[in-house]
Design an enzyme around this catalytic site. Structure first.
Site, PDB file in Angstrom:
ATOM      1  N   GLN A  19       0.839  -1.193   0.000  1.00 11.84           N
ATOM      2  CA  GLN A  19       0.000   0.000   0.000  1.00 11.84           C
ATOM      3  C   GLN A  19       0.874   1.241   0.000  1.00 11.84           C
ATOM      4  O   GLN A  19       1.901   1.281   0.667  1.00 11.84           O
ATOM      5  CB  GLN A  19      -0.980  -0.005   1.157  1.00 11.84           C
ATOM      6  CG  GLN A  19      -0.355  -0.183   2.513  1.00 11.84           C
ATOM      7  CD  GLN A  19      -1.402  -0.082   3.605  1.00 11.84           C
ATOM      8  OE1 GLN A  19      -2.511   0.353   3.373  1.00 11.84           O
ATOM      9  NE2 GLN A  19      -1.058  -0.486   4.800  1.00 11.84           N
ATOM     10  N   GLU A  66     -10.147  -1.322   5.934  1.00 12.82           N
ATOM     11  CA  GLU A  66      -8.940  -1.463   6.717  1.00 12.82           C
ATOM     12  C   GLU A  66      -9.238  -1.363   8.204  1.00 12.82           C
ATOM     13  O   GLU A  66      -8.672  -2.076   9.016  1.00 12.82           O
ATOM     14  CB  GLU A  66      -7.948  -0.370   6.296  1.00 12.82           C
ATOM     15  CG  GLU A  66      -6.584  -0.541   6.909  1.00 12.82           C
ATOM     16  CD  GLU A  66      -5.614   0.530   6.420  1.00 12.82           C
ATOM     17  OE1 GLU A  66      -4.421   0.278   6.487  1.00 12.82           O
ATOM     18  OE2 GLU A  66      -6.046   1.614   5.991  1.00 12.82           O
ATOM     19  N   ASN A  74      -5.519   6.132  16.235  1.00 11.44           N
ATOM     20  CA  ASN A  74      -6.651   5.983  17.149  1.00 11.44           C
ATOM     21  C   ASN A  74      -7.199   7.338  17.602  1.00 11.44           C
ATOM     22  O   ASN A  74      -8.380   7.440  17.951  1.00 11.44           O
ATOM     23  CB  ASN A  74      -6.242   5.113  18.344  1.00 11.44           C
ATOM     24  CG  ASN A  74      -6.215   3.642  17.962  1.00 11.44           C
ATOM     25  OD1 ASN A  74      -6.304   3.308  16.771  1.00 11.44           O
ATOM     26  ND2 ASN A  74      -6.108   2.772  18.943  1.00 11.44           N
TER      27      ASN A  74
END
Lengths: 379, 325
Positions: free
Chosen positions: A125, A244, A360
């Site tokens: 990626q 993802e 996060n």
């Protein structure tokens, strides 16, 4: 409310279990973040593909089994319970392939998917750039129109698998003067061995080249490797980003198996009382994640899209993964420091979880603003 | 496999929510905390009329159960509205009476519980009974079985003012010689977990509303990232406790129920800590309604199996062969 699986689904599970029992390598493969390990994992992908177990959820014409989400969950549970190797093709299978199913052409699917399924072409990626972490809208690598295609220039970084992979996919700025930063991006696939591409492997914390920097200098990409409409890359990429963060990258099967192994380790080490709560919490967390997945799958099968709920998933699994591995290292005592145990490599890998796939912090903002309805504000 | 509540179950939750929303439960809780049970009894009758206490009771005794999923649905709503009284205890008492070898006590007592005519309380071995002064049936587990206690000891306040604790004398009519305590405990834990999840959801909702209105430094405090992230963590904990709860209600295994109890009670308690912090000093007062949920979250954490006991049950329930059935 029903948690029982149909006889047909259970038969599918049993078939997977039997195949895995007969084929999973007896001893673990070398780390896939080494040249030797990468090759061994590529060979394992080919073995899986030969019996159509590498991409069970894909249509049969591309090497899959047309398995629905539920059967995919069952397959994953069996896969990890059997102690089967990590998936070197995961970036392609779980990130690029869903994008091609949603936005690719028939020609692209026929050309790209079968070699991906067989591990002949392993994908990296190429999302991140040095100045754009979780803020993909600030990408600056360029795609400039040329005869029959595009020329890519710029720099990508933290490109997982790129040290040993064959091809990559990512977003490039094709219209530099759009009013909003997420407009004017184009989603492209390119060859990591094309003229103009320089791959500089980056060692992660343990020194292994789990990712790489990519320097692109006028790299030619033909029109056939644009996914979706030029300029619409943001919209195309967002469906991939959801994958993802959501289930496909971290299936419950993986954590159910890890929690069971942690429990076994705890027992082997004499069930030390000091670790008891954390071992119990690992079991509870794996069950919670499994059932959360079943609830999500049920809503998905009812035709709902999951959207920002994938952010709940991402924060949960990434933190769970670290805690589980920390507990294992503590149980291992002085052996926990050894770098070549499966647990220690898993620990190093887990540390990246809260960073990649959208940090996060970004996920918590999404939860607060989109699920709880709190006002946007200064970051 | 369809791991979602069906339309009927969701409608049941909605109708209970409607009933409780119109019942001014904060006033009922405050009356109850003072030992005035009148409004609480009236509310109890309405909850019973909605069928809540029939869910743990088989048809033979005028119930519709056992329906643990529906029971969990109901108890989430009871928790969300902070309904006071020996709700969990009445369910556990019903389970104990159901499985008696002699059907006499069940025939005599269960229809009264199902209809809401009677509320029961139950003292686990070596512990207090909740609301012994309000309950009509005071059940006590003694060395030789389940007894119907003739009276109760003095009322002792709980840290949740709505929970009034009473010791029961180990005497009275012997109802069941070998009561199925393990099974009743499973139902009590499930109901407590559901109630706790409801408490946590209410705390989260109220806090989200508060931080959207309360301004500091010229903006709503809900626009601050530090505030958002605490609430996001509360949301994550509650949303991962929810499937554990309904999964446990579906399987009713000891292990799943214990896991649900730990996760729901700890999520609710963590949410309470966040709710208090984000409300600031107003949240620390008894006069503000938030306190009705704050104190309950702590009490439920220890009720019917502490986190420690429940974690032990989770570990005990693992086969250890590395494979789930």
């Amino acid at each position: 409310m029903d948690l029982t699986h149909s006889p047909a689904d259970e038969a599918f599970r049993a078939e997977a279990r039997d195949w895995l029992a007969g084929h999973v390598p007896a001893s673990p493969l070398p780390s896939l973040e080494t040249a030797e390990g990468f090759a061994a994992h590529r060979a394992w992908e080919a073995r899986l593909a030969a019996d159509r177990w590498s991409v069970v959820s894909w249509p049969a014409e591309y090497g899959g089994r047309d398995a629905g989400l539920l059967r995919w969950l069952l397959f994953e549970e069996e896969y990890y319970a059997a102690g089967a190797p990590g998936r070197v093709s995961q970036n392609g299978i779980s990130l690029l392939a869903p994008t091609l199913f949603d936005h690719g052409t028939q020609e692209q699917r026929a050309r790209v998917l079968p070699p991906m399924a067989g591990g002949e072409v392993v994908w990296a990626q190429a999302w991140s750039e040095p100045e754009a972490g979780s803020d993909l809208a600030s990408l600056t690598s360029r795609a400039v129109r040329t005869d029959g295609g595009w020329r890519l220039s710029g720099q990508k970084t933290w490109s997982s698998r790129a040290a040993f992979a064959d091809r990559a996919f990512g977003l490039f700025r094709s219209e530099p003067d759009t009013p909003k930063p997420h407009q004017g991006l184009t989603y492209l696939m390119f060859d990591l061995r094309a003229p103009g591409v320089t791959v500089r492997p980056i060692g992660r914390l343990d020194g292994r080249p789990a990712f790489a920097e990519l320097f692109l200098d006028e790299v030619f990409v033909p029109d056939e490797d644009v996914i979706g409409e030029p300029g619409q890359g943001w919209r195309v990429a967002m469906s991939t980003a959801g994958n993802e963060r959501g289930l496909t990258l971290r299936s419950p099967g993986r954590f159910l198996a890890s929690a069971d192994r942690l429990f076994a380790l705890w027992q082997e080490r004499g069930s030390p009382a000091s670790a008891r709560d954390r071992v119990a919490d690992a079991l509870i967390g794996a069950r919670a994640y499994e059932l959360f997945a079943y609830a999500g799958a049920s809503r998905f099968l009812d035709g709902e899209s999951l959207g920002p709920e994938s952010s709940l998933n991402k924060v949960f699994w990434s933190e769970y993964d670290i805690t589980l591995h920390e507990t294992a290292l503590e149980l291992l005592g002085s052996e926990g420091e050894l770098a070549d145990t499966g647990w220690s490599e898993g620990y190093v890998f887990s540390l990246a979880g809260p960073i990649y796939a959208g940090t996060n912090e970004i996920q918590r903002d999404i939860i607060a603003e989109r699920l709880l309805g709190l006002p946007k504000g200064r970051r | 496999m369809r791991f979602l509540l069906d339309a009927e179950q969701r409608a049941f939750a909605d109708s209970l929510d409607g009933l409780l929303s119109s019942a001014d439960t904060p006033s009922v809780v405050r009356d109850w905390s003072r030992g005035d049970h009148t409004s609480g009894r009236a509310l109890w009758s309405r909850i019973a009329a909605a069928g809540v206490f029939t869910l743990a009771i088989p048809e033979a005794y005028e119930g519709v159960g056992p329906l643990p999923v529906e029971l969990a649905v109901a108890f989430v709503e009871l928790g969300r509205h902070a309904v006071p009284g020996p709700l969990v205890e009445t369910v556990a008492a019903a389970v104990l009476l159901t499985e008696s070898a002699d059907p006499g006590p069940a025939k005599r007592l269960l229809p009264r519980l199902a209809s809401g005519e009677a509320m029961a309380t139950l003292a686990p071995p070596g512990s207090y009974a909740l609301d012994g002064d309000a309950a009509d049936l005071r059940l006590v587990l003694t060395a030789d079985g389940l007894r119907l206690a003739p009276d109760h000891g003095p009322v002792r306040p709980s840290l949740d003012p709505a929970r009034r604790l009473t010791a029961l004398p180990p005497s009275g009519e012997l109802l069941v010689a070998e009561p199925p305590f393990v099974r009743a405990l499973r139902w009590a834990r499930l109901a407590t977990a559901a109630q706790a999840l409801g408490v946590g959801l209410a705390l989260l909702d109220r806090t989200v509303a508060y931080v959207g209105q309360r301004t500091q430094f010229g903006v709503p405090i809900g626009s601050f990232q530090a505030v958002k992230h605490r609430l996001a963590d509360a949301k994550i904990a509650l949303e991962f406790a929810r499937p554990l709860l309904f999964g446990a209600a579906f399987t009713m295994t000891e292990r799943d129920v214990a896991a649900a109890k730990v996760a729901a009670c700890e999520a609710a308690y963590a949410t309470a800590r966040t709710a208090l912090q984000l409300h600031g000093a107003i949240g620390y007062t008894a006069e503000y309604d938030l306190s009705l949920w704050l104190t309950k979250s702590r009490a439920l954490l220890g009720a019917w199996g502490s986190p420690d006991e429940c974690r032990a049950a989770v570990l005990h329930g693992v086969s250890g062969d590395g494979r789930r059935s």
